[in-house]
Motif scaffolding. Structure first.
Motif, PDB file in Angstrom:
ATOM      1  N   PRO A 127      41.135  21.200  31.525  1.00  0.00           N
ATOM      2  CA  PRO A 127      42.432  21.831  31.246  1.00  0.00           C
ATOM      3  C   PRO A 127      42.445  23.329  31.564  1.00  0.00           C
ATOM      4  N   ALA A 128      41.355  24.022  31.278  1.00  0.00           N
ATOM      5  CA  ALA A 128      41.301  25.450  31.601  1.00  0.00           C
ATOM      6  C   ALA A 128      41.431  25.670  33.101  1.00  0.00           C
ATOM      7  N   GLN A 129      40.761  24.857  33.890  1.00  0.00           N
ATOM      8  CA  GLN A 129      40.861  24.987  35.350  1.00  0.00           C
ATOM      9  C   GLN A 129      42.286  24.727  35.835  1.00  0.00           C
ATOM     10  N   ALA A 130      42.964  23.752  35.233  1.00  0.00           N
ATOM     11  CA  ALA A 130      44.346  23.478  35.628  1.00  0.00           C
ATOM     12  C   ALA A 130      45.251  24.672  35.335  1.00  0.00           C
ATOM     13  N   ILE A 131      45.071  25.305  34.174  1.00  0.00           N
ATOM     14  CA  ILE A 131      45.892  26.465  33.827  1.00  0.00           C
ATOM     15  C   ILE A 131      45.587  27.647  34.739  1.00  0.00           C
ATOM     16  N   LEU A 132      44.315  27.893  34.999  1.00  0.00           N
ATOM     17  CA  LEU A 132      43.960  29.006  35.880  1.00  0.00           C
ATOM     18  C   LEU A 132      44.504  28.773  37.281  1.00  0.00           C
ATOM     19  N   ARG A 133      44.506  27.526  37.725  1.00  0.00           N
ATOM     20  CA  ARG A 133      45.089  27.206  39.030  1.00  0.00           C
ATOM     21  C   ARG A 133      46.592  27.477  39.029  1.00  0.00           C
ATOM     22  N   TRP A 134      47.263  27.180  37.932  1.00  0.00           N
ATOM     23  CA  TRP A 134      48.696  27.483  37.772  1.00  0.00           C
ATOM     24  C   TRP A 134      48.939  28.980  37.947  1.00  0.00           C
ATOM     25  N   HIS A 135      48.062  29.797  37.380  1.00  0.00           N
ATOM     26  CA  HIS A 135      48.187  31.247  37.545  1.00  0.00           C
ATOM     27  C   HIS A 135      48.047  31.653  39.017  1.00  0.00           C
ATOM     28  N   VAL A 136      46.973  31.233  39.658  1.00  0.00           N
ATOM     29  CA  VAL A 136      46.704  31.731  41.005  1.00  0.00           C
ATOM     30  C   VAL A 136      47.734  31.232  42.011  1.00  0.00           C
ATOM     31  N   GLN A 137      48.289  30.035  41.781  1.00  0.00           N
ATOM     32  CA  GLN A 137      49.308  29.549  42.711  1.00  0.00           C
ATOM     33  C   GLN A 137      50.618  30.315  42.590  1.00  0.00           C
ATOM     34  N   GLN A 138      50.772  31.081  41.516  1.00  0.00           N
ATOM     35  CA  GLN A 138      51.926  31.978  41.396  1.00  0.00           C
ATOM     36  C   GLN A 138      51.634  33.347  42.012  1.00  0.00           C
ATOM     37  N   GLY A 139      50.397  33.524  42.484  1.00  0.00           N
ATOM     38  CA  GLY A 139      50.025  34.797  43.082  1.00  0.00           C
ATOM     39  C   GLY A 139      49.497  35.816  42.100  1.00  0.00           C
ATOM     40  N   PHE A 140      49.310  35.398  40.835  1.00  0.00           N
ATOM     41  CA  PHE A 140      48.823  36.326  39.830  1.00  0.00           C
ATOM     42  C   PHE A 140      47.317  36.560  39.981  1.00  0.00           C
ATOM     43  N   ILE A 141      46.878  37.760  39.661  1.00  0.00           N
ATOM     44  CA  ILE A 141      45.467  38.041  39.411  1.00  0.00           C
ATOM     45  C   ILE A 141      45.205  37.555  37.985  1.00  0.00           C
ATOM     46  N   VAL A 142      44.046  37.005  37.735  1.00  0.00           N
ATOM     47  CA  VAL A 142      43.810  36.415  36.418  1.00  0.00           C
ATOM     48  C   VAL A 142      42.390  36.704  35.962  1.00  0.00           C
ATOM     49  N   ILE A 143      42.235  37.022  34.665  1.00  0.00           N
ATOM     50  CA  ILE A 143      40.920  37.446  34.155  1.00  0.00           C
ATOM     51  C   ILE A 143      40.552  36.660  32.890  1.00  0.00           C
ATOM     52  N   PRO A 144      40.085  35.425  33.054  1.00  0.00           N
ATOM     53  CA  PRO A 144      39.598  34.685  31.889  1.00  0.00           C
ATOM     54  C   PRO A 144      38.342  35.340  31.321  1.00  0.00           C
ATOM     55  N   LYS A 145      38.125  35.102  30.044  1.00  0.00           N
ATOM     56  CA  LYS A 145      36.947  35.650  29.369  1.00  0.00           C
ATOM     57  C   LYS A 145      36.226  34.541  28.617  1.00  0.00           C
ATOM     58  N   THR A 146      34.945  34.398  28.851  1.00  0.00           N
ATOM     59  CA  THR A 146      34.104  33.484  28.097  1.00  0.00           C
ATOM     60  C   THR A 146      32.654  33.921  28.260  1.00  0.00           C
ATOM     61  N   VAL A 147      31.832  33.605  27.283  1.00  0.00           N
ATOM     62  CA  VAL A 147      30.397  33.854  27.426  1.00  0.00           C
ATOM     63  C   VAL A 147      29.631  32.534  27.486  1.00  0.00           C
TER      64      VAL A 147
END
Length: 278
Positions: free
Chosen positions: A213-233
């Motif tokens: 699900p996280a990958q699907a959401i991040l893909r939604w961001h990038v397909q809109q042309g947004f820069i995106v900065i997820p955070k996890t350790v």
């Protein structure tokens, strides 16, 4: 190892579209976390003076073995340091902490409107940009009235506006007005602090692509042309978050995720946020 495509900013500088955010990573842990991100393919690191971990980010950059020009570093000026002279001094503190000559992107962290110093702060950033101390300057958490003032009273159009965006809180009008002004949109809290990954619609779309699900959401961001900065350790999530460039959401799937808007802000409201970050 996966690498991110880049977005060209309004001054011609290229920024990796997917970066690694180090918010809330402890100073003693950030060096190792950043090195792990480099190992996974990240080349864009997003930190801030208020995070208290710029030193560790700089140590990771120097010990990574990567050429400096392959790493894009963003940092931000904290609220308590706003103003012209204080802004210039704050930048020098960040630059020393990072151990770099040039910062790739320097942002005003919040408009901090009740103190009304963000225009003077912007003039300080313009000076740093003119001197070549930074490759690009921008803002974070700026709403349309704040962009208006910077546009009217400044001389440089911000390269980036970084603000909270995720499926349940999209700020679509702010994204549209930023883009109309030539300002790239950068999303923080892109997963809604992990709340949006539990949505059944997101989960069904992710399953259809063999992705999380996280990958699907991040893909939604990038397909809109947004820069995106997820955070996890979490190591496997660090790798998963950048592994989003081998599939594409359909128009219908994009619309389904966009239909999850619920007004669920997870951070402060820029119109009233009054935390000094000190």
């Amino acid at each position: 190892m996966t690498t991110s495509p880049t977005v060209v900013l309004n001054n011609g500088i290229e920024i990796p579209q997917l970066g690694y955010g180090v918010y809330q990573i402890a100073p003693e842990d950030v060096r190792g976390a950043t090195l792990a991100a480099f190992e996974a393919g990240y080349r864009h690191i997003d930190t801030a003076a208020a995070y208290g971990n710029e030193v560790g980010v700089g140590e990771a950059v120097r010990s990574s073995g990567l050429p400096r020009d392959e790493i894009f570093i963003t940092t931000k000026l904290r609220n308590a340091d706003q103003g012209y002279e204080s802004g210039l001094a704050a930048f020098e503190t960040s630059r020393r902490a990072l151990g770099v000559e040039v910062v790739d992107l320097y942002l005003i962290h919040w408009p901090y409107v009740l103190h009304d110093r963000y225009v003077d702060t912007w003039r300080a950033l313009e000076k740093l940009y003119a001197e070549g101390a930074v490759r690009a300057i921008g803002v974070s958490n700026f709403l349309e009235p704040h962009l208006d003032r910077v546009g009217d009273e400044g001389t440089v159009v911000p390269a980036v506006n970084q603000f909270e965006i995720h499926p349940s809180f999209q700020q679509s009008a702010l994204a549209a007005t930023s883009i109309e002004r030539g300002i790239a949109v950068e999303a923080y809290s892109p997963l809604g602090q992990a709340k949006d990954v539990d949505d059944p619609t997101v989960r069904a779309i992710a399953t259809a692509h063999g992705k999380t699900p996280a990958q699907a959401i991040l893909r939604w961001h990038v397909q809109q042309g947004f820069i995106v900065i997820p955070k996890t350790v979490t190591p496997h999530r660090v790798a998963e978050n950048i592994d989003i460039f081998d599939f594409e959401l359909s128009t219908a799937e994009m619309q389904q995720i966009s239909g999850l808007e619920a007004g669920l802000r997870t951070s402060g409201d820029p119109a009233t946020f009054d935390f000094s970050q000190s």
